[in-house]
Motif scaffolding. Structure first.
Motif, PDB file in Angstrom:
ATOM      1  N   THR A   4      -2.239  -3.673  -8.730  1.00 22.54           N
ATOM      2  CA  THR A   4      -2.213  -2.367  -8.079  1.00 22.54           C
ATOM      3  C   THR A   4      -1.813  -1.261  -9.047  1.00 22.54           C
ATOM      4  N   ARG A   5      -2.175  -0.043  -8.641  1.00 23.98           N
ATOM      5  CA  ARG A   5      -1.805   1.140  -9.426  1.00 23.98           C
ATOM      6  C   ARG A   5      -1.670   2.320  -8.465  1.00 23.98           C
ATOM      7  N   LEU A   6      -0.609   3.107  -8.622  1.00 25.12           N
ATOM      8  CA  LEU A   6      -0.382   4.286  -7.794  1.00 25.12           C
ATOM      9  C   LEU A   6      -0.700   5.531  -8.612  1.00 25.12           C
ATOM     10  N   ILE A   7      -1.612   6.360  -8.116  1.00 23.92           N
ATOM     11  CA  ILE A   7      -2.099   7.516  -8.879  1.00 23.92           C
ATOM     12  C   ILE A   7      -1.895   8.803  -8.083  1.00 23.92           C
ATOM     13  N   TYR A  76      -2.304  10.800  -2.750  1.00 24.65           N
ATOM     14  CA  TYR A  76      -2.054   9.695  -3.676  1.00 24.65           C
ATOM     15  C   TYR A  76      -3.141   8.637  -3.474  1.00 24.65           C
ATOM     16  N   GLN A  77      -3.471   7.995  -4.554  1.00 21.74           N
ATOM     17  CA  GLN A  77      -4.464   6.932  -4.476  1.00 21.74           C
ATOM     18  C   GLN A  77      -3.841   5.605  -4.912  1.00 21.74           C
ATOM     19  N   ILE A  78      -4.094   4.561  -4.127  1.00 23.87           N
ATOM     20  CA  ILE A  78      -3.683   3.208  -4.498  1.00 23.87           C
ATOM     21  C   ILE A  78      -4.938   2.446  -4.883  1.00 23.87           C
ATOM     22  N   ARG A  79      -4.951   1.952  -6.096  1.00 19.88           N
ATOM     23  CA  ARG A  79      -6.053   1.076  -6.511  1.00 19.88           C
ATOM     24  C   ARG A  79      -5.549  -0.363  -6.468  1.00 19.88           C
ATOM     25  N   GLN A  80      -6.276  -1.174  -5.758  1.00 16.96           N
ATOM     26  CA  GLN A  80      -5.865  -2.572  -5.552  1.00 16.96           C
ATOM     27  C   GLN A  80      -7.057  -3.470  -5.912  1.00 16.96           C
ATOM     28  N   SER A  81      -6.949  -4.164  -7.031  1.00 16.99           N
ATOM     29  CA  SER A  81      -8.052  -4.992  -7.528  1.00 16.99           C
ATOM     30  C   SER A  81      -7.740  -6.468  -7.335  1.00 16.99           C
ATOM     31  N   PHE A  82      -8.770  -7.233  -6.903  1.00 13.93           N
ATOM     32  CA  PHE A  82      -8.598  -8.647  -6.623  1.00 13.93           C
ATOM     33  C   PHE A  82      -9.330  -9.516  -7.643  1.00 13.93           C
ATOM     34  N   LYS A  83      -8.853 -10.719  -7.791  1.00 13.35           N
ATOM     35  CA  LYS A  83      -9.466 -11.674  -8.702  1.00 13.35           C
ATOM     36  C   LYS A  83     -10.878 -11.996  -8.228  1.00 13.35           C
ATOM     37  N   VAL A 126      -6.581   6.138  -0.187  1.00 13.06           N
ATOM     38  CA  VAL A 126      -6.184   7.535  -0.393  1.00 13.06           C
ATOM     39  C   VAL A 126      -5.323   7.950   0.794  1.00 13.06           C
ATOM     40  N   PHE A 127      -4.049   8.309   0.517  1.00  5.96           N
ATOM     41  CA  PHE A 127      -3.196   8.764   1.624  1.00  5.96           C
ATOM     42  C   PHE A 127      -2.702  10.182   1.359  1.00  5.96           C
ATOM     43  N   CYS A 128      -2.593  10.938   2.455  1.00  9.01           N
ATOM     44  CA  CYS A 128      -2.208  12.355   2.384  1.00  9.01           C
ATOM     45  C   CYS A 128      -0.773  12.470   1.879  1.00  9.01           C
ATOM     46  N   ALA A 129      -0.533  13.436   0.982  1.00  6.74           N
ATOM     47  CA  ALA A 129       0.811  13.603   0.414  1.00  6.74           C
ATOM     48  C   ALA A 129       1.816  14.025   1.482  1.00  6.74           C
ATOM     49  N   SER A 130       1.374  14.836   2.454  1.00  6.95           N
ATOM     50  CA  SER A 130       2.282  15.245   3.528  1.00  6.95           C
ATOM     51  C   SER A 130       2.244  14.209   4.637  1.00  6.95           C
ATOM     52  N   ASP A 131       3.375  14.044   5.328  1.00  4.33           N
ATOM     53  CA  ASP A 131       3.434  13.016   6.367  1.00  4.33           C
ATOM     54  C   ASP A 131       2.767  13.493   7.647  1.00  4.33           C
ATOM     55  N   ILE A 132       2.719  12.611   8.643  1.00  6.93           N
ATOM     56  CA  ILE A 132       2.022  12.919   9.893  1.00  6.93           C
ATOM     57  C   ILE A 132       2.648  14.097  10.622  1.00  6.93           C
ATOM     58  N   SER A 133       3.977  14.279  10.485  1.00  7.01           N
ATOM     59  CA  SER A 133       4.648  15.394  11.156  1.00  7.01           C
ATOM     60  C   SER A 133       4.495  16.720  10.408  1.00  7.01           C
TER      61      SER A 133
END
Length: 460
Positions: A4-7, A76-83, A126-133
């Motif tokens: 994984t990588r957090l960008i 933010y983007q999470i990249r998750q690579s599998f074998k 891809v998740f929004c930087a601001s929270d749901i509230s």
């Protein structure tokens, strides 16, 4: 195994906030990479309008925070690579969804797009930087990437996937480097467990099960096996306790004698019978029975039923059904809101396009529908026609204003966010009852055959 990588994702230089967000979500949801968006899922947002919802959420956050930076982190983007070859796209998407949910703790809207255009399947979350509230932003804390990897590893383990072995911090190896292969003996032990779980009648059928898994068998004084890429045969007696030929033969005898009991009467005290099953399981074949039915899960199920006062199978089945229906109803409500939000988004775009291209279309008519003018202004003219067709489909309905559409969109968004809290509670309740019922069905031997027999007895 997943690397994984957090960008952090910033507003691109020279771009607007809207264009920056849309570019990032569009790349993740690319139809060519996600099998025409088949492998795209989302939380607290619609995949079709994710960029717009992220934009509204972030704009609301800026109003609340009363500050604005030119190079602000918007998502933010999470990249998750599998074998390669270890996971299917469908399961990879589920793993990505669970990883994102646990990492963000359900406080941030996100989309999960599984890309299949490379040799290794990988997720773009891809998740929004601001929270749901819309009152707080995600804090990219120190060593957050390591926390993300830990969450990913836990989810992978729960899905039966391998994980990356931890390395000392002073070793500057990339996380994407695959760990050293487990020994052939570990592979053989796992294959033996799989073969025994099929409940073979005798040792010959057990060996046949191993052959179906790709192992070559060598019979003689000492039975030996050889798998793919093995140069030499490995004797069963060298595999350790529980995996020698003698141990396997004893287990095969125990399977035949130590079957878990099967109950067909619904009018019984479920908890007492479950405890009776566990107590009587300490005889021959208990080891295989425990592996097959996972005693830890059964104990969790018993505790859950005690806490919720469920003491009959019929009551458990009703609870599982009612919680599933409640979840489906809430889910349908959210989907309905998302559908209307997409309609509003499309209609708003048509209104904008109609207004922007109106003058061009009037000049096109004045030109006598000139082919030359059309070729020079093709895109604007087609947008105008498309907008007119959309308005005609509304019939005699009065066309709403953009302000009215924005107000309705915001109301639906607020309603959907409020529903997500109930959605999570309903999903959690449904999941717990479904898991408990599944584990109880397994331990009591209530399968399709048992249910058919039970129905026959009822009709007599």
């Amino acid at each position: 195994m997943a690397a994984t990588r957090l960008i952090p994702m910033h507003i691109s230089k020279g771009w607007s906030l809207k264009d920056s967000i849309k570019a990032k979500t569009d790349y993740a949801e690319n139809p060519e990479k996600t099998n025409d968006k088949e492998y795209v899922s989302s939380y607290a947002c619609s995949p079709q309008a994710a960029a717009e919802e992220f934009l509204l959420a972030y704009t609301e956050y800026e109003k609340h925070a009363r500050r604005k930076y030119d190079h602000e982190v918007i998502a933010y983007q999470i990249r998750q690579s599998f074998k390669p070859g270890e996971i299917t796209p469908e399961e990879a998407n589920r793993v990505g969804y669970e990883t994102a949910m646990r990492f963000t703790k359900g406080k941030h809207a996100f989309i999960v797009a599984t890309h299949t255009d490379r040799a290794h399947i990988h997720n773009h979350v891809v998740f929004c930087a601001s929270d749901i509230s819309n009152t707080r932003k995600f804090k990219n804390f120190f060593f957050s990437s390591f926390a993300l990897q830990r969450v990913s590893d836990l989810v992978c383990l729960e899905h039966g996937l391998s994980v990356i072995k931890p390395r000392p911090y002073n070793e500057r190896e990339k996380r994407t480097v695959y760990p050293k292969r487990e020994s052939f003996r570990d592979d053989i032990r796992m294959a033996i467990d799989v073969a025994l779980s099929k409940r073979p009648k005798d040792f010959d059928e057990f060996l046949l099960r191993l052959q179906k898994q790709g192992y070559e068998i060598k019979r003689g004084k000492h039975t030996a096996v050889r798998g793919k890429n093995q140069k030499r045969f490995i004797r069963l007696r060298s595999l350790g306790d529980g995996y020698t030929e003698k141990s396997i033969r004893e287990k095969l005898g125990g399977i035949e004698k130590g079957k878990a009991p099967s109950y067909k009467d619904e009018d019984f005290d479920l908890l007492l019978n479950l405890q009776d099953v566990v107590a009587k399981g300490k005889g021959p074949g208990y080891e295989m029975w425990a592996k097959k039915f996972n005693v830890k899960n059964v104990m969790k199920a018993i505790l859950f039923l005690q806490e919720n006062g469920v003491r009959s199978y019929e009551e458990l089945a009703k609870k599982a059904e009612s919680t599933a229906k409640r979840f489906d109803d809430i889910n349908s409500e959210i989907k309905g809101a998302e559908k209307r939000m997409q309609e509003i988004t499309d209609l708003r775009n048509y209104i904008f396009n109609y207004s922007k291209t109106k003058e061009t279309y009037v000049n096109y008519r004045k030109s006598g529908y000139s082919k030359k003018y059309f070729s020079e202004h093709r895109e604007d003219i087609m947008k105008h026609k498309e907008a007119k067709e959309a308005f005609e489909k509304l019939g005699s309905k009065k066309l709403p204003t953009v302000q009215e559409l924005n107000t309705e969109f915001q109301e639906l968004l607020t309603k959907k966010k409020a529903a997500y809290k109930e959605y999570n509670e309903a999903k959690d309740s449904m999941t717990k009852y479904q898991i408990a019922k599944y584990d109880i069905d397994k331990i009591l031997g209530i399968g399709e055959e048992n249910k058919k027999d039970h129905n026959k007895e009822k009709t007599r």
